[in-house]
Write an enzyme that holds these catalytic residues in place. Structure first.
Site, mmCIF file in Angstrom:
data_model
loop_
_atom_site.group_PDB
_atom_site.id
_atom_site.type_symbol
_atom_site.label_atom_id
_atom_site.label_comp_id
_atom_site.label_asym_id
_atom_site.label_seq_id
_atom_site.Cartn_x
_atom_site.Cartn_y
_atom_site.Cartn_z
ATOM 1 N N GLU A 1 -5.058 -3.703 -1.874
ATOM 2 C CA GLU A 1 -6.499 -3.421 -1.852
ATOM 3 C C GLU A 1 -6.809 -2.151 -1.063
ATOM 4 O O GLU A 1 -7.933 -1.651 -1.095
ATOM 5 C CB GLU A 1 -7.271 -4.622 -1.289
ATOM 6 N N CYS B 1 9.518 1.988 3.360
ATOM 7 C CA CYS B 1 10.455 0.897 3.689
ATOM 8 C C CYS B 1 11.848 1.446 3.910
ATOM 9 O O CYS B 1 12.705 0.756 4.445
ATOM 10 C CB CYS B 1 10.472 -0.138 2.575
ATOM 11 N N PHE C 1 0.811 -1.227 0.000
ATOM 12 C CA PHE C 1 0.000 0.000 0.000
ATOM 13 C C PHE C 1 0.843 1.276 0.000
ATOM 14 O O PHE C 1 0.372 2.334 -0.383
ATOM 15 C CB PHE C 1 -0.936 0.013 1.234
ATOM 16 N N LYS D 1 -1.128 -7.152 -9.151
ATOM 17 C CA LYS D 1 -2.091 -7.247 -8.045
ATOM 18 C C LYS D 1 -1.681 -6.181 -7.033
ATOM 19 O O LYS D 1 -0.807 -6.386 -6.214
ATOM 20 C CB LYS D 1 -2.015 -8.649 -7.420
ATOM 21 N N GLU E 1 8.772 -4.032 13.213
ATOM 22 C CA GLU E 1 8.615 -2.964 12.220
ATOM 23 C C GLU E 1 7.297 -2.252 12.519
ATOM 24 O O GLU E 1 6.229 -2.831 12.355
ATOM 25 C CB GLU E 1 8.584 -3.534 10.793
ATOM 26 N N SER F 1 5.363 -6.894 3.437
ATOM 27 C CA SER F 1 5.935 -7.182 4.756
ATOM 28 C C SER F 1 6.725 -8.499 4.719
ATOM 29 O O SER F 1 6.495 -9.353 3.856
ATOM 30 C CB SER F 1 4.810 -7.270 5.781
HETATM 31 P P1 NAD Z 1 1.557 -6.572 3.058
HETATM 32 O O1 NAD Z 1 2.603 -7.629 3.158
HETATM 33 O O2 NAD Z 1 0.447 -6.581 4.035
HETATM 34 O O3 NAD Z 1 0.863 -6.617 1.607
HETATM 35 C C1 NAD Z 1 1.620 -6.626 0.414
HETATM 36 C C2 NAD Z 1 0.800 -7.306 -0.679
HETATM 37 O O4 NAD Z 1 0.557 -8.661 -0.305
HETATM 38 C C3 NAD Z 1 -0.565 -6.669 -0.914
HETATM 39 O O5 NAD Z 1 -0.823 -6.657 -2.289
HETATM 40 C C4 NAD Z 1 -1.521 -7.595 -0.164
HETATM 41 O O6 NAD Z 1 -2.792 -7.645 -0.756
HETATM 42 C C5 NAD Z 1 -0.838 -8.943 -0.270
HETATM 43 N N1 NAD Z 1 -1.083 -9.799 0.884
HETATM 44 C C6 NAD Z 1 -1.347 -9.409 2.160
HETATM 45 N N2 NAD Z 1 -1.500 -10.476 2.960
HETATM 46 C C7 NAD Z 1 -1.321 -11.563 2.187
HETATM 47 C C8 NAD Z 1 -1.352 -12.962 2.441
HETATM 48 N N3 NAD Z 1 -1.583 -13.451 3.645
HETATM 49 N N4 NAD Z 1 -1.114 -13.792 1.412
HETATM 50 C C9 NAD Z 1 -0.869 -13.319 0.186
HETATM 51 N N5 NAD Z 1 -0.829 -12.009 -0.117
HETATM 52 C C10 NAD Z 1 -1.044 -11.136 0.867
HETATM 53 O O7 NAD Z 1 2.329 -5.181 3.079
HETATM 54 P P2 NAD Z 1 1.703 -3.725 3.174
HETATM 55 O O8 NAD Z 1 1.193 -3.505 4.540
HETATM 56 O O9 NAD Z 1 0.817 -3.466 2.021
HETATM 57 O O10 NAD Z 1 3.025 -2.846 2.929
HETATM 58 C C11 NAD Z 1 3.900 -2.468 3.948
HETATM 59 C C12 NAD Z 1 5.074 -3.397 4.028
HETATM 60 O O11 NAD Z 1 5.786 -3.409 2.794
HETATM 61 C C13 NAD Z 1 6.097 -2.972 5.070
HETATM 62 O O12 NAD Z 1 6.537 -4.118 5.748
HETATM 63 C C14 NAD Z 1 7.214 -2.359 4.247
HETATM 64 O O13 NAD Z 1 8.482 -2.385 4.854
HETATM 65 C C15 NAD Z 1 7.176 -3.225 3.032
HETATM 66 N N6 NAD Z 1 7.810 -2.566 1.901
HETATM 67 C C16 NAD Z 1 9.044 -3.005 1.544
HETATM 68 C C17 NAD Z 1 9.697 -2.392 0.479
HETATM 69 C C18 NAD Z 1 11.062 -2.855 0.067
HETATM 70 O O14 NAD Z 1 11.569 -2.354 -0.915
HETATM 71 N N7 NAD Z 1 11.684 -3.782 0.774
HETATM 72 C C19 NAD Z 1 9.079 -1.350 -0.208
HETATM 73 C C20 NAD Z 1 7.802 -0.938 0.188
HETATM 74 C C21 NAD Z 1 7.174 -1.564 1.249
#
Ligand code: NAD
Length: 498
Positions: A178, A283, A151, A175, A383, A228
């Site tokens: 959401e 991040c 997000f 994808k 985090e 994450s």
């Molecule tokens: P998230 O892991 O909750 O979601 C990421 C994606 O995975 C979304 O599209 C979501 O719909 C999907 N998703 C969520 N739960 C899932 C599951 N159980 N099974 C399959 N798919 C699933 O992350 P977020 O809250 O949207 O984003 C924040 C996180 O992203 C933070 O941890 C941040 O550090 C990380 N991030 C990392 C970088 C990097 O370059 N390393 C860059 C941006 C964000």
């Protein structure tokens, strides 16, 4: 109230008949529900993948010249209309407009990088590798590829991948999160306007069921994930088990080390920018400041003074910091602040108190500054992904590097010092993928790769740069002989080149 639908074959669709669930999309600055996004499951994922699969042969065989014409048009359209996209990001994510524009600019740079694909895709050629035998290499696209994004950068993170994937001849199923899905649809409409053929770029909305289908789908060749750490690890393990190429970028806990010789005003300014920019939902945010030696009292005072001047509010009204993305996330972050206080950290600036420039009931939390944080506290180990900056005090450089290297994350880190030798030593010794020297957030540069180490990245490939080009292509080596095809007649031995 807007209905946010999938984008398949260059048009909007509600998806498969069995997929009719929707999820609320909110404006985090007001708390208002502004849209309902369709939540696809396996059935709609199959439709999106089928479109990408059908489009692949023709797009793969489209000349580089024609592909680049589409890329250049996309670049021009995006540049001309970037404010529109920034406004859309602010409306669903909450980050302030200027920050949203910065995000779009970083994505635009990847499009520009991908416009150089004819050069980047050039293979090698060796004449007379053996007598009258030539060898050359090419890189070819993989097929339909999946991109799953978080997000916090709804426009930029997808753009870390799709310009390169498309320029190299792949087709895409994106994808997006959401929580703020509209930026992806905007980007999709722009591709159509730029002349991208049907099915080359598709947007599938949804959560875990949609992701799970992409991870196991036999026609998906690779998965680029950002999110994450637990989900990144799950995505990596699941998709590699079905034979896919995977890059899964995870979470972070970025440390900024301030050595005693640093300019403390510069360090304080940078700690504020990197700690509280985008409400800490980056991040590359700095979440831990490691104060080395006897500077901590003075440095903490300088950061606190600045933190108290920050204006939190609706990102469209000129605030410094916007809201958190959802009410649940705001409550989670506030819970960490409670936990830090209970664990004995000193609350120097308390983000739970304060006023916000916004109408309605947005998901706000002001900046929090903790001092005397220890590595055992949850504010250190987890985090938080919010506007919470933790100061850990250490006596020496060795203690600082030990702290950073013991952390399970390895996304980004910074060192502030006027000692070039110390900075050089740090960049050499630290187990982290991206390092800033007197720079708090090493922002992604399209022509370098972006990615962390340890629990911040699963897989071998960082995003974009030449690593991105390699990720979205497969190497092929061709050995050719035209003259004297008999070449000595029958010989079952392994050739000894000559
Ligand atoms: P998230 O892991 O909750 O979601 C990421 C994606 O995975 C979304 O599209 C979501 O719909 C999907 N998703 C969520 N739960 C899932 C599951 N159980 N099974 C399959 N798919 C699933 O992350 P977020 O809250 O949207 O984003 C924040 C996180 O992203 C933070 O941890 C941040 O550090 C990380 N991030 C990392 C970088 C990097 O370059 N390393 C860059 C941006 C964000």
């Amino acid at each position: 109230m807007e209905t946010i639908r999938h984008w398949i074959n260059n048009e909007y669709t509600a998806g498969a008949p069995e997929d009719r669930d929707t999820a609320d999309v909110t404006n985090p600055a007001t708390g208002e529900v502004t849209g309902r996004v369709h939540m696809g499951t396996a059935a709609t994922a199959d439709e999106a993948v089928a479109a990408a699969k059908a489009a692949f042969p023709a797009w793969r065989d489209t000349s580089l010249t024609k592909r680049m014409q589409v890329l250049f048009r996309y670049r021009e359209l995006l540049n001309a209309r970037k404010e529109e996209l920034a406004a859309l990001i602010t409306a669903e994510h909450g980050k302030v407009l200027d920050d949203a524009l910065g995000e779009v600019t970083r994505g635009l740079e990847v499009v520009e990088f991908a416009c150089a694909m004819p050069h980047l895709l050039k293979g090698g050629y060796t004449e007379n590798a053996s007598t009258e035998v030539d060898v050359h290499s090419v890189r070819q696209p993989l097929g339909p590829v999946a991109i799953i994004s978080p997000f916090n950068f709804p426009a930029m993170v997808p753009m870390w991948f799709f310009p390169i994937a498309i320029a190299t001849g792949n087709t895409v199923v994106l994808k997006p999160s959401e929580k703020d899905p509209s930026a992806a649809n905007w980007e999709a409409e722009l591709w159509k306007e730029a002349g991208l053929p049907d099915g080359v770029f598709n947007v599938l909305h949804g959560g875990k069921p949609a992701v799970d289908r992409l991870l196991e789908h036999p026609d998906i060749a690779s998965v680029s994930f950002v999110g994450s750490t637990p989900i990144a690890q799950y995505v990596y393990e699941t998709a590699t088990a079905t034979g896919k190429r995977v890059q899964a970028l995870g979470g972070a806990k970025n440390h900024m080390v301030v050595l005693p010789d640093a300019d403390l005003d510069v360090a304080a300014d940078n700690a504020i920018n990197a700690g509280f920019g985008s409400a800490g939902e980056r991040c590359m945010a700095i979440s831990v400041l490691v104060a080395v030696g006897d500077i901590a009292d003075e440095l903490v005072a300088k950061i606190a003074e600045r933190a108290r001047t920050l204006r939190t509010g609706d990102g469209r009204r000129g605030a410094d910091m916007g809201p958190l993305v959802t009410v649940a996330h705001r409550d989670r972050v506030a819970g960490f602040v409670d936990a830090g206080e209970q664990a004995g950290a000193t609350v120097v600036v308390d983000g739970r108190q304060g006023s916000y420039d916004a109408e309605g009931s947005g998901f706000f939390l002001g900046p929090t500054l903790f001092d005397h944080v220890t590595p055992q506290m949850s504010v250190y180990t987890e985090e938080i992904f919010g506007p919470v900056l933790c100061v850990v005090r250490v006596d020496t450089y060795d203690e600082a590097i030990e702290l950073v290297n013991s952390n399970p994350y390895g996304n980004g880190t910074a060192i502030f010092t006027n000692d070039g030798g110390a900075a050089r030593r740090y960049q050499n010794e630290v187990s982290v993928g991206m390092i800033g020297v007197n720079v708090p957030i090493p922002v992604p540069m399209a022509y370098y790769s972006f990615g962390g180490w340890k629990n911040s990245l699963f897989g071998d490939s960082h995003a974009h740069g030449t690593e991105g080009v390699n990720f979205f292509t497969r190497g092929k080596v061709v050995t050719t002989r035209w003259l004297d095809p008999s070449h000595g007649g029958i010989n079952l031995g392994f050739p000894q080149n000559g």
